[in-house]
Design a protein around this motif. Sequence first.
Motif, PDB file in Angstrom:
ATOM      1  N   PRO A  46       0.875  -1.104  -0.086  1.00 37.99           N
ATOM      2  CA  PRO A  46      -0.109  -0.029   0.104  1.00 37.99           C
ATOM      3  C   PRO A  46       0.983   1.244   0.198  1.00 37.99           C
ATOM      4  O   PRO A  46       1.867   1.294   0.293  1.00 37.99           O
ATOM      5  CB  PRO A  46      -1.002  -0.135   1.336  1.00 37.99           C
ATOM      6  CG  PRO A  46       0.269  -1.068   2.220  1.00 37.99           C
ATOM      7  CD  PRO A  46       0.729  -2.052   1.345  1.00 37.99           C
ATOM      8  N   LEU A  47       0.248   2.392  -0.665  1.00 41.28           N
ATOM      9  CA  LEU A  47       0.951   3.594  -0.408  1.00 41.28           C
ATOM     10  C   LEU A  47       0.645   4.202   0.919  1.00 41.28           C
ATOM     11  O   LEU A  47      -0.356   4.119   1.583  1.00 41.28           O
ATOM     12  CB  LEU A  47       0.414   4.392  -1.522  1.00 41.28           C
ATOM     13  CG  LEU A  47       0.678   3.863  -2.974  1.00 41.28           C
ATOM     14  CD1 LEU A  47       0.250   4.856  -4.157  1.00 41.28           C
ATOM     15  CD2 LEU A  47       2.357   3.888  -3.356  1.00 41.28           C
ATOM     16  N   TYR A 105      -6.079  -2.038  15.145  1.00 44.53           N
ATOM     17  CA  TYR A 105      -6.950  -3.064  16.288  1.00 44.53           C
ATOM     18  C   TYR A 105      -5.569  -3.903  16.484  1.00 44.53           C
ATOM     19  O   TYR A 105      -4.635  -4.320  15.736  1.00 44.53           O
ATOM     20  CB  TYR A 105      -7.813  -4.087  15.388  1.00 44.53           C
ATOM     21  CG  TYR A 105      -9.037  -3.233  15.145  1.00 44.53           C
ATOM     22  CD1 TYR A 105     -10.155  -3.279  16.170  1.00 44.53           C
ATOM     23  CD2 TYR A 105      -9.177  -2.658  14.145  1.00 44.53           C
ATOM     24  CE1 TYR A 105     -11.316  -2.617  16.115  1.00 44.53           C
ATOM     25  CE2 TYR A 105     -10.416  -1.883  13.842  1.00 44.53           C
ATOM     26  CZ  TYR A 105     -11.505  -1.862  14.849  1.00 44.53           C
ATOM     27  OH  TYR A 105     -12.674  -1.079  14.603  1.00 44.53           O
ATOM     28  N   SER A 106      -5.675  -4.328  17.804  1.00 47.29           N
ATOM     29  CA  SER A 106      -4.917  -5.395  18.374  1.00 47.29           C
ATOM     30  C   SER A 106      -5.787  -6.622  18.799  1.00 47.29           C
ATOM     31  O   SER A 106      -6.530  -6.403  19.718  1.00 47.29           O
ATOM     32  CB  SER A 106      -3.962  -4.978  19.593  1.00 47.29           C
ATOM     33  OG  SER A 106      -3.370  -6.155  20.240  1.00 47.29           O
ATOM     34  N   GLU A 107      -5.700  -7.739  17.885  1.00 46.68           N
ATOM     35  CA  GLU A 107      -6.684  -8.681  18.348  1.00 46.68           C
ATOM     36  C   GLU A 107      -8.074  -8.063  17.885  1.00 46.68           C
ATOM     37  O   GLU A 107      -8.338  -7.357  16.826  1.00 46.68           O
ATOM     38  CB  GLU A 107      -6.614  -9.238  19.489  1.00 46.68           C
ATOM     39  CG  GLU A 107      -5.126 -10.105  19.693  1.00 46.68           C
ATOM     40  CD  GLU A 107      -5.052 -10.793  20.997  1.00 46.68           C
ATOM     41  OE1 GLU A 107      -6.017 -10.655  21.977  1.00 46.68           O
ATOM     42  OE2 GLU A 107      -4.053 -11.292  21.211  1.00 46.68           O
ATOM     43  N   ASP A 108      -8.954  -8.158  18.801  1.00 44.84           N
ATOM     44  CA  ASP A 108     -10.097  -7.252  18.384  1.00 44.84           C
ATOM     45  C   ASP A 108     -10.471  -5.937  19.315  1.00 44.84           C
ATOM     46  O   ASP A 108     -11.614  -5.169  19.327  1.00 44.84           O
ATOM     47  CB  ASP A 108     -11.579  -8.283  19.167  1.00 44.84           C
ATOM     48  CG  ASP A 108     -11.641  -9.512  18.132  1.00 44.84           C
ATOM     49  OD1 ASP A 108     -11.309  -9.379  17.076  1.00 44.84           O
ATOM     50  OD2 ASP A 108     -12.000 -10.570  18.659  1.00 44.84           O
ATOM     51  N   THR A 109      -9.489  -5.504  19.838  1.00 39.84           N
ATOM     52  CA  THR A 109      -9.462  -4.130  20.623  1.00 39.84           C
ATOM     53  C   THR A 109      -9.154  -2.952  19.783  1.00 39.84           C
ATOM     54  O   THR A 109      -7.927  -3.019  18.996  1.00 39.84           O
ATOM     55  CB  THR A 109      -8.260  -4.378  21.664  1.00 39.84           C
ATOM     56  OG1 THR A 109      -8.898  -5.299  22.657  1.00 39.84           O
ATOM     57  CG2 THR A 109      -8.541  -2.914  22.532  1.00 39.84           C
ATOM     58  N   ILE A 147      -2.449  -5.523   6.987  1.00 42.54           N
ATOM     59  CA  ILE A 147      -2.831  -4.381   6.294  1.00 42.54           C
ATOM     60  C   ILE A 147      -3.968  -4.638   5.480  1.00 42.54           C
ATOM     61  O   ILE A 147      -3.693  -5.214   4.308  1.00 42.54           O
ATOM     62  CB  ILE A 147      -1.843  -3.272   5.661  1.00 42.54           C
ATOM     63  CG1 ILE A 147      -0.605  -2.845   7.010  1.00 42.54           C
ATOM     64  CG2 ILE A 147      -2.605  -1.961   5.159  1.00 42.54           C
ATOM     65  CD1 ILE A 147       0.197  -1.936   6.402  1.00 42.54           C
ATOM     66  N   ASP A 148      -5.267  -4.589   5.670  1.00 41.85           N
ATOM     67  CA  ASP A 148      -6.292  -5.056   5.024  1.00 41.85           C
ATOM     68  C   ASP A 148      -7.003  -3.756   4.562  1.00 41.85           C
ATOM     69  O   ASP A 148      -7.621  -3.065   5.085  1.00 41.85           O
ATOM     70  CB  ASP A 148      -7.312  -5.630   6.314  1.00 41.85           C
ATOM     71  CG  ASP A 148      -8.522  -6.330   5.434  1.00 41.85           C
ATOM     72  OD1 ASP A 148      -8.672  -5.915   4.157  1.00 41.85           O
ATOM     73  OD2 ASP A 148      -9.258  -7.170   5.897  1.00 41.85           O
ATOM     74  N   ASN A 166     -10.138  -1.585   5.548  1.00 42.30           N
ATOM     75  CA  ASN A 166      -9.983  -0.241   6.180  1.00 42.30           C
ATOM     76  C   ASN A 166      -9.299  -0.599   7.688  1.00 42.30           C
ATOM     77  O   ASN A 166      -9.601   0.210   8.785  1.00 42.30           O
ATOM     78  CB  ASN A 166     -10.874   0.776   6.243  1.00 42.30           C
ATOM     79  CG  ASN A 166     -10.372   2.038   6.743  1.00 42.30           C
ATOM     80  OD1 ASN A 166      -9.225   2.486   6.103  1.00 42.30           O
ATOM     81  ND2 ASN A 166     -10.869   2.745   7.323  1.00 42.30           N
ATOM     82  N   LYS A 167      -8.312  -1.681   7.787  1.00 41.14           N
ATOM     83  CA  LYS A 167      -8.210  -2.264   9.204  1.00 41.14           C
ATOM     84  C   LYS A 167      -6.847  -2.673   9.227  1.00 41.14           C
ATOM     85  O   LYS A 167      -6.366  -3.468   8.321  1.00 41.14           O
ATOM     86  CB  LYS A 167      -9.016  -3.296   9.434  1.00 41.14           C
ATOM     87  CG  LYS A 167      -8.581  -3.871  10.756  1.00 41.14           C
ATOM     88  CD  LYS A 167      -9.867  -5.141  10.998  1.00 41.14           C
ATOM     89  CE  LYS A 167      -9.517  -5.624  12.425  1.00 41.14           C
ATOM     90  NZ  LYS A 167     -10.602  -6.828  12.632  1.00 41.14           N
ATOM     91  N   ILE A 168      -5.947  -2.235  10.287  1.00 38.69           N
ATOM     92  CA  ILE A 168      -4.678  -2.788  10.408  1.00 38.69           C
ATOM     93  C   ILE A 168      -4.438  -3.627  11.703  1.00 38.69           C
ATOM     94  O   ILE A 168      -5.113  -2.870  12.602  1.00 38.69           O
ATOM     95  CB  ILE A 168      -3.671  -1.469  10.493  1.00 38.69           C
ATOM     96  CG1 ILE A 168      -3.621  -0.697   9.121  1.00 38.69           C
ATOM     97  CG2 ILE A 168      -2.270  -1.843  10.859  1.00 38.69           C
ATOM     98  CD1 ILE A 168      -2.880   0.556   9.215  1.00 38.69           C
TER      99      ILE A 168
END
Length: 164
Positions: free
Chosen positions: A92-93, A103-107, A145-146, A150-152
């Motif tokens: 990704p750019l 997020y870290s796990e689901d947090t 990086i998804d 829109n989630k890391i």
Amino acid sequence: MELVYIGDIVNTHGLKGEIRIISDFKYKEEVFKKGNILYVGYDKEKLEINSYRKHKIYDMITFKDINSINDVIGYKGDKVYINRLDYKFSGPLDEDIIGMEVYSEDTFVGSVTAIMKNSVQDILVVEKNGNKNMVPLVEEFVKNIDLQNNKIEINIIEGLINEN
């Protein structure tokens, strides 16, 4: 066309139309190749790269059919762009990552508000409720990086995130 900023023309070099670009663009080796197109200045003038070389901290470029300092002096101070759709980058750019949720796990840890450039690696600035945390953009900390969601996903070690 989807233009992406990649650097600034800071000066000319020599008499044969070579320019100096300052750029910290992550995928320069894919972009600065003979035959590739750059878009220069406010009007996004389309120019084809004729040659490329590194010189100190600069990316040195000549353009096809431009062979004189008189023809490039007007580009000094201009911004340089590429058409993102012309390339398939391996990752990704920076502009893709800014605004993503971390997020870290689901947090929920926060959202990426900036990317700091460092000589060793880039650093994500992750902000939540006014608190800023710095997360190195390396595999040890950034697991995934998804872009679609829109989630890391990050791996938190003790002291990485300030919870206060």
